[in-house]
Design a protein around this motif. Structure first.
Motif, PDB file in Angstrom:
ATOM      1  N   MET A   3      -3.403 -11.370   2.862  1.00 58.37           N
ATOM      2  CA  MET A   3      -3.889 -10.413   1.868  1.00 58.37           C
ATOM      3  C   MET A   3      -3.599  -9.086   1.882  1.00 58.37           C
ATOM      4  O   MET A   3      -3.485  -8.488   3.032  1.00 58.37           O
ATOM      5  N   ARG A   4      -3.326  -8.333   0.782  1.00 54.95           N
ATOM      6  CA  ARG A   4      -2.995  -7.038   0.827  1.00 54.95           C
ATOM      7  C   ARG A   4      -4.057  -5.964   0.752  1.00 54.95           C
ATOM      8  O   ARG A   4      -5.208  -6.427   0.603  1.00 54.95           O
ATOM      9  N   ILE A   5      -3.618  -4.644   1.226  1.00 50.99           N
ATOM     10  CA  ILE A   5      -4.536  -3.426   0.913  1.00 50.99           C
ATOM     11  C   ILE A   5      -4.202  -2.815   0.110  1.00 50.99           C
ATOM     12  O   ILE A   5      -2.625  -2.338   0.340  1.00 50.99           O
ATOM     13  N   MET A   6      -4.769  -2.006  -0.901  1.00 45.90           N
ATOM     14  CA  MET A   6      -4.170  -1.203  -1.809  1.00 45.90           C
ATOM     15  C   MET A   6      -5.053   0.105  -1.828  1.00 45.90           C
ATOM     16  O   MET A   6      -5.902   0.209  -1.598  1.00 45.90           O
ATOM     17  N   ALA A   7      -4.242   1.016  -1.771  1.00 46.38           N
ATOM     18  CA  ALA A   7      -4.784   2.438  -1.782  1.00 46.38           C
ATOM     19  C   ALA A   7      -4.511   3.188  -2.908  1.00 46.38           C
ATOM     20  O   ALA A   7      -3.178   2.961  -3.693  1.00 46.38           O
ATOM     21  N   PHE A   8      -5.321   4.195  -3.169  1.00 42.30           N
ATOM     22  CA  PHE A   8      -5.153   5.051  -4.632  1.00 42.30           C
ATOM     23  C   PHE A   8      -5.171   6.510  -4.024  1.00 42.30           C
ATOM     24  O   PHE A   8      -6.126   6.895  -3.545  1.00 42.30           O
ATOM     25  N   ASP A   9      -4.313   7.303  -4.854  1.00 40.73           N
ATOM     26  CA  ASP A   9      -4.465   8.758  -4.702  1.00 40.73           C
ATOM     27  C   ASP A   9      -4.713   8.986  -6.015  1.00 40.73           C
ATOM     28  O   ASP A   9      -3.980   9.183  -7.064  1.00 40.73           O
ATOM     29  N   TYR A  10      -6.055   9.354  -6.402  1.00 39.49           N
ATOM     30  CA  TYR A  10      -6.508   9.491  -7.847  1.00 39.49           C
ATOM     31  C   TYR A  10      -6.393  10.781  -8.259  1.00 39.49           C
ATOM     32  O   TYR A  10      -6.774  11.795  -7.789  1.00 39.49           O
ATOM     33  N   GLY A  11      -5.988  10.760  -9.404  1.00 40.52           N
ATOM     34  CA  GLY A  11      -5.809  12.221 -10.045  1.00 40.52           C
ATOM     35  C   GLY A  11      -5.829  11.979 -11.653  1.00 40.52           C
ATOM     36  O   GLY A  11      -5.979  10.796 -12.003  1.00 40.52           O
TER      37      GLY A  11
END
Length: 137
Positions: free
Chosen positions: A1-9
């Motif tokens: 299973m993957r991990i997903m990251a977000f840099d929200y703008g």
């Protein structure tokens, strides 16, 4: 299973993911905030994600920055729309500056280095790499 990251703008969301073994963080893409939910639905039909890591915008003194209100709403909706996926927030101070430095040192041509979305995806990758390193310790 993957991990997903977000840099929200408010204009773009940088997205990074791990490999299925959760060893390597790789930049994936940028998505406009209005299109993120359709993007996630499509992505999650094809890949298993166990954790979402969201960069938390803080000021130097540790208090929430002006853009934090948008991230709070994004995190709330992530939890509501994907309750089976763990959501972790991680301090994102300095990630944009670090991303700019990484890009500048990469040897990329100037035109490519100046693409705004590139900083967002590299920032998301740094957020994800930071999370992976804190898990190990």
């Amino acid at each position: 299973m993957r991990i997903m990251a977000f840099d929200y703008g408010t204009k773009r969301i940088g997205i990074a993911v791990t490999d299925p073994m959760q060893i390597i963080a790789t930049s994936l893409t940028t998505v406009h905030p209005e299109k993120i939910w359709d993007f996630l639905m499509t992505y999650l039909e094809q890949e298993d994600v166990e954790t979402f890591v969201v960069g938390k915008p803080l000021q130097m003194d540790g208090t929430a920055s002006e853009s934090a209100q948008y991230v709070v709403g994004f995190v709330r909706r992530l939890k509501r729309t994907h309750p089976a996926i763990n959501v972790v927030e991680i301090d994102e101070r300095f990630t944009s500056k670090m991303a700019s430095n990484v890009i500048a040192q990469s040897g990329m041509k100037k035109g490519k280095r100046q693409q705004k979305g590139l900083i967002d995806t590299v920032s998301a990758t740094i957020i994800l790499q930071t999370y992976l390193e804190t898990r190990i310790q």
